[in-house]
Every structure is written in structure tokens, then in C-alpha cells.
Design an enzyme around this catalytic site. Structure first.
Site, short mmCIF file in Angstrom:
data_model
loop_
_atom_site.label_atom_id
_atom_site.label_comp_id
_atom_site.label_asym_id
_atom_site.label_seq_id
_atom_site.Cartn_x
_atom_site.Cartn_y
_atom_site.Cartn_z
N ASP A 12 -7.97 -5.20 0.13
CA ASP A 12 -8.57 -6.03 -0.91
C ASP A 12 -8.39 -7.53 -0.69
O ASP A 12 -9.09 -8.32 -1.33
CB ASP A 12 -8.02 -5.63 -2.29
CG ASP A 12 -8.66 -4.35 -2.79
OD1 ASP A 12 -9.86 -4.15 -2.51
OD2 ASP A 12 -7.97 -3.54 -3.42
N HIS A 26 0.85 -1.19 0.00
CA HIS A 26 0.00 0.00 0.00
C HIS A 26 0.88 1.23 0.00
O HIS A 26 1.91 1.25 0.66
CB HIS A 26 -0.91 0.02 1.24
CG HIS A 26 -2.10 0.90 1.08
ND1 HIS A 26 -2.03 2.26 1.26
CD2 HIS A 26 -3.37 0.61 0.73
CE1 HIS A 26 -3.23 2.78 1.03
NE2 HIS A 26 -4.05 1.81 0.70
#
Ligand code: ACO
Length: 385
Positions: A322, A269
């Protein structure tokens, strides 16, 4: 003169401002949400996501993001009524959904329908809260209508007795939604409703900053969310788990993927250098919702983090939102190619809150670029080349 201006611009762009991917650049001020990537903390208007995840509903969170504070019971009731009243698609949007080939990707169907919605609703000018509510109400309808049509089924009418999330599940399946599925999906929608200056929200704000309309800004945001480095990773995480297949195959699959330069979907991320707090919540929800799927995913997660640490030392790559979203959405019966569009069902609240915030205190977003082409070439006419 023109060259002097260009050179000045290049110098400015070269003075520490040319950050690839705008990493670390503050592009706006916002009071909507904040990500502390080092601490793994996400707040919506000051409230920690861990507290909001299970104690609130999507409608409450939409109110919080749009109006800046939690609603009273009567304010929440009013918003729920407004959302219900807006659960209808213009006939032209319905006709377009009917005309789409069944093999159309649902994210493309959503993008097309939202664009048409803006046109048929004549959405022009300064974005309004009424437009935000109306479009938020329509996202589940668009997706469920398309899902039914591509299956050859008749689209269903919304049920006035069902809330936003329950109605989405009902419209998709035609079945009475199970309470635990509604609860799980609602917590998912709460957690994915906003995330500060992510790529799709930034895109929405750039479009809003040109004084374009709300529907156009949302279409642009959908386009950005679709990519696998952003929301498109939701589908891809599920595909990765399916491709790995068994726990025994996980380590060789991960090593082979990384050795060939591939990326592990649902990991890494830009902001978080520790586990994404939403992934922590989703992990626990996945454990309860689908113990078998969870056990397998957990093994893949442990191996992925260990192998990433070994092969990409110092990059601090951990689980993002996710990865367990895939397990959770699977467990509530959302088809895999509706994972990313369902992400959009959540994020429309955040996108529209940011569009309204941008419009309320607007300045055109127009950064510089560090030019790397030739400075000055003599022009050669076409017949002499
Ligand atoms: N798998 C393997 N390697 C990775 C991964 C990953 N998932 N993520 C980052 N890396 C590696 C890169 O290869 C790079 O290695 P290098 O230094 O040897 O070149 C290094 O880590 C840094 O990667 P960047 O792409 O510069 O990091 P950035 O902050 O730009 O990327 C991103 C963030 C795009 C999310 C990335 O981690 C990624 O591609 N993850 C997989 C896709 C994904 O899950 N996206 C969803 C993100 S959450 C969301 O948007 C809702």
C-alpha cells in the site's frame, strides 16, 4: 451434556489452536496463489509476480486466476468480449448511485452498489464464472459512475474500443487515457489481483462456504478490505505522506507517531517478513511515474524502516504493497478516496476465483473459539435483579 460438549470444544480450542488473528493457521487449500513471506515471493498459479507484473494485462491475469492457466490469444479475446458485453449497470443500481449523498465514501458506494447488483441481477445459488466475469466488468463502472455523479457530472458510456483498465480511466475523467497511465494502472491491477488467504479473501470464502451467493460473498469481502489494517491502508498511506509534508519533517513525525502508539501506514505485514515483492515493483514504477513524489516517499520509507527497527526490534516491519501504491495511483490521476476501491477493482478477480474454488469443493468454514467467560452462573429472573 451441553456443558460436556462445550468443555470438549474448549479443550480442543485450547490445545495450541487458539492463535490470535489465526496467525499461522492453514484455513484452506488453494491452487490460486501462494505467498512465501520469508523469501518475499508471490506466485499466481506458479508464475512469479515479478514476471507477470509488466508482461501481462489484468484480463490475462483474471483468466489465469479463474481458469488455472494462461489464456491463448483467442481465449483472451473471448474473455475481453465477455467483459465488454457485461459493462452495464442494472437501472436499479444506477438509481441507487444517483440517490447516494455526494459525501458518501466511494468504498461505501461500491459496497452498496454490489449488494444492489446481486439483488437486481437475481444472483442466487452456486457461484458461476459468468457471475464472476459480469461483476468484475461492473466494478470500474460503479466507481466511475459514482465519481461523476458526486462531481455533478453526467456518467459516461463505456467505450468498446478500450480495454478494461483504459475504459476505467476514461470513465473517471472523460479524457483519452494516456498510454503510460493505462500501463501503470494495469500493472497495479495485475499485482493486486490476488494474495492468497488475506483477510478479505478469507471473508469471501467463509461466506461462500455457507452456500451463500457470489454477490453476498463479494459484499463481505469489500467490508473486510475497507479497514485500514487491510486495503484501507492505501488511502491512509497517502494521507500519511501528506501529513508529513516535507522530507525534513519525516523523522520527527514518524517518531512522534510511533511514540504515541500509532502505526505507519504501508508498513508491516502478517505474511511478509521482508519487503513485499509488489512494493519492490511499485517502487520502481513510482520512480519513473513521479520522480518528485518518489524521492520524498523513498526518504520516508528509509526513515520509517530504520525507526521501526529501532523502536520495534525483531518485528521485521518492512514496506508493504500500500505504500508505493499511493504514489503510483496518484500519478495516474486516481483520487485519494478511490485508492482502496481501485484496490477492489483488482481484487475482485482473486475474490471470485477463491469463491469459485471454495464452492467447487465446499465444506462449511466454522472454527472454534476459546471461551473466556464464566463457566456456569445461576440464572436470576428479571424481577429479582
Ligand atoms: N507501524 C508501527 N508498528 C507496527 C506496524 C506499523 N505499520 N505494524 C506492526 N507494528 C508493530 C505492532 O505495534 C506490534 O508491536 P508490539 O509487538 O510492540 O505490540 C508488532 O509490530 C506486531 O504487530 P501485529 O499487529 O501483531 O502484526 P500483524 O501481523 O497482526 O499486523 C498489519 C499486520 C495489520 C498489516 C500491521 O503491520 C499494520 O497495522 N500495518 C499498518 C497498516 C497497513 O499498512 N496495512 C496494509 C497491509 S497490506 C494489505 O492488507 C493490502
Amino acid at each position: 451434556m451441553a456443558e460436556q460438549t462445550m468443555t470438549a470444544g474448549n479443550e480442543a480450542a485450547g490445545k495450541g489452536q487458539n492463535k490470535a488473528g489465526l496467525e499461522g493457521i492453514v484455513a484452506a487449500t488453494t491452487a490460486i496463489s501462494n505467498v512465501d513471506g520469508q523469501a518475499g515471493r508471490l506466485v499466481y498459479r506458479g508464475y512469479d509476480i515479478h514476471e507477470l507484473a509488466h508482461a501481462t494485462t489484468f484480463e490475462e491475469i483474471a483468466f489465469l486466476l479463474w481458469f488455472g492457466r494462461l489464456p491463448t490469444r483467442s481465449e483472451l479475446g473471448e474473455l475481453q468480449v465477455s467483459l465488454r458485453e457485461q459493462r452495464q449497470l442494472p437501472a436499479g443500481v444506477l438509481a441507487i448511485l444517483r440517490a447516494l449523498p455526494p459525501e458518501t465514501a466511494p468504498m461505501d458506494a461500491l459496497r452498496t452498489a454490489v449488494s444492489a447488483w446481486g439483488m437486481y441481477r437475481n444472483v442466487q445459488g452456486t457461484p458461476t464464472i459468468e457471475q464472476a466475469i459480469a461483476l468484475t466488468a461492473c466494478f470500474p463502472l460503479i466507481l466511475a459512475t459514482f465519481q461523476r455523479l458526486r462531481q455533478g457530472s453526467v456518467p459516461l458510456e463505456s467505450r468498446a474500443d478500450l480495454g478494461h483498465t483504459a475504459n476505467y480511466l476514461y470513465l473517471l475523467t472523460g479524457q483519452e487515457p494516456k498510454a503510460e497511465h493505462v500501463k501503470g494502472l494495469d500493472a497495479y491491477l495485475v499485482m493486486l489481483a490476488d494474495h492468497s488467504m488475506n483477510a478479505s479473501t478469507f471473508t469471501a470464502r467463509v461466506v461462500a462456504s455457507t452456500a451463500s451467493d457470489l454477490a453476498s460473498a463479494v459484499v463481505a469481502a469489500i467490508c473486510a478490505l475497507k479497514g485500514p489494517l487491510h486495503g484501507g491502508a492505501a488511502d491512509k498511506s497517502q494521507e500519511m505522506l501528506a501529513a508529513i509534508g516535507t522530507a525534513g519533517n519525516a523523522e520527527p513525525w514518524i517518531r512522534a507517531t510511533l511514540a504515541s502508539g500509532g502505526r505507519l501506514m504501508g508498513f508491516g505485514h502478517r505474511a511478509y517478513k521482508t519487503t513485499d515483492p509488489r512494493a519492490e515493483e511499485l517502487r520502481e514504477m513510482a520512480r519513473l511515474a513521479d520522480p518528485v513524489g518518489f524521492t520524498f516517499a523513498r526518504r520516508v520509507e528509509e526513515l520509517a524502516i530504520a525507526v521501526l527497527e529501532e523502536t520495534k526490534p525483531g518485528r521485521r516491519l518492512y514496506t508493504n504493497v500500500d505504500f508505493y501504491s499511493a504514489v503510483l495511483l496518484n500519478s495516474v490521476g486516481i483520487p485519494v478516496d478511490l485508492f482502496t476501491p481501485t484496490f477492489a477493482v483488482a481484487r475482485i478477480a482473486g475474490w471470485t476465483a477463491h469463491i469459485l474454488e471454495q464452492a467447487a469443493n465446499n465444506r462449511l468454514i466454522r472454527p472454534l473459539a476459546a471461551y473466556t467467560g464464566p463457566a456456569s452462573l445461576p440464572f436470576v429472573p428479571l424481577d429479582q435483579r
